[in-house]
Design an enzyme around this catalytic site. Structure first.
Site, PDB file in Angstrom:
ATOM      1  N   HIS A 197     -25.813  -5.563  56.795  1.00  0.00           N
ATOM      2  CA  HIS A 197     -25.378  -6.857  56.254  1.00  0.00           C
ATOM      3  C   HIS A 197     -26.380  -7.408  55.247  1.00  0.00           C
ATOM      4  CE1 HIS A 197     -27.573  -8.993  59.642  1.00  0.00           C
ATOM      5  NE2 HIS A 197     -27.707  -9.918  58.708  1.00  0.00           N
ATOM      6  N   ASP A 245     -24.576  -1.801  62.149  1.00  0.00           N
ATOM      7  CA  ASP A 245     -25.235  -2.648  61.145  1.00  0.00           C
ATOM      8  C   ASP A 245     -26.567  -2.018  60.716  1.00  0.00           C
ATOM      9  OD1 ASP A 245     -25.821  -4.779  59.529  1.00  0.00           O
ATOM     10  OD2 ASP A 245     -26.176  -6.209  61.165  1.00  0.00           O
ATOM     11  N   SER A 281     -33.173 -10.710  60.039  1.00  0.00           N
ATOM     12  CA  SER A 281     -32.227  -9.593  60.040  1.00  0.00           C
ATOM     13  C   SER A 281     -32.818  -8.332  59.423  1.00  0.00           C
ATOM     14  CB  SER A 281     -30.980  -9.962  59.238  1.00  0.00           C
ATOM     15  OG  SER A 281     -30.178 -10.827  59.974  1.00  0.00           O
TER      16      SER A 281
END
Ligand code: 4AZ
Length: 274
Positions: free
Chosen positions: A82, A135, A232
């Site tokens: 992402h 991811d 992230s």
């Protein structure tokens, strides 16, 4: 799921005010420190933690950092899929002209270490934006890092995935749940939790759905220690290996809402072949 995208900062401030603050009254475990509930560390002690940055998209003040990543080979860095998405960047990661990996810089306000150009971006073709499964993306660097920067990935069946294992998550992300982005690298100590904890917390909502074969659940039973926006793609480390990548979760540090990490051992073939 929300890195420090300029397009999202305003929206984040709104959702934070609307959704997180009322919760804070009943969930004081959140927002008590850094990363959430962590402490400052240096990349000297953890040289495999690197920042993913674009000064053009995110500005100079924090060296353009908007995601974390981990060095798994001298020219190979792993981050979250992402972090390479159009949703975050306004374009595909492979189209960002000044996409860089920053190694050796604990304080993003300084100029220590190196900014290395990303030569190639490989996003997991099986990444599922509905559940968040898969991811993971691999960045190939234009210049090699020293071998001492490399952290091996845990293999399938590694004991590091056993519930109760002490693990550490690293990042330059939000330290309060209120869009307060760190200048210095932080780490927080969490534990690998039973898959059932995340299956119960995340049975399938707008945020995502927990899938044990591709994700790892980690946090503390009472919350308070967690990754957050801007972390992230950064590593979850246990037994001297990377076991996960910061991926998603509901809020940050809230009791009963653990962090969800990409189970890196499930993507060894993709990473090796990228
Ligand atoms: C995010 O938005 C994010 N508390 C990362 C991690 C967690 C929540 C959100 C886990 O990047």
């Amino acid at each position: 799921m929300r890195p420090t995208s300029p397009a999202l900062v305003g929206a984040l401030a709104l959702t934070t005010a609307a959704a997180v603050l009322p919760l804070a009254a009943s969930a004081p475990a959140a927002a008590d420190g850094v990363i959430i509930g962590g402490q400052p560390v240096t990349v000297g002690d953890s040289p495999w933690v690197v920042a993913v940055a674009s000064r053009g998209l995110f500005g100079d003040s924090r060296s353009g950092q908007y995601c974390g990543a981990v060095v798994v080979g001298r020219t190979k860095v792993v981050t979250a899929a992402h972090c390479m998405s159009r949703e975050v960047l306004g374009m595909e990661g492979s189209s960002v002209p000044d996409l860089k990996v920053i190694a050796g810089r604990s304080d993003l306000g300084g100029d220590a270490g190196r900014e290395i150009k990303v030569r190639k971006v490989a996003v997991n073709p099986d990444y599922d934006t509905a559940t968040n499964a898969g991811d993971v993306a691999v960045l190939t660097l234009a210049q090699a890092l020293p071998a001492g920067h490399v952290l091996p990935m845990a293999g399938k069946g590694s004991s590091a995935y056993e519930p109760g294992t002490e693990a550490t998550v690293y990042g330059w992300g939000d330290t309060t749940g209120n869009s307060t982005y760190a200048s210095r690298l932080h780490s927080a100590n969490v534990r690998v939790l039973e898959d059932g904890v995340c299956e119960e917390a995340y049975p399938g909502t707008l945020d995502g759905r927990y899938e044990a074969d591709s994700m790892v659940c980690a946090g503390r039973p009472g919350g308070g220690h967690d990754a957050c926006q801007g972390d992230s793609g950064g590593p979850l480390v246990a037994h001297g290996r990377v076991i996960g990548l910061v991926s998603w979760g509901s809020g940050c540090g809230e009791a009963g809402r653990p962090g969800v990490y990409t189970r890196i051992s499930s993507f060894a073939d993709f990473v090796d072949e990228a």
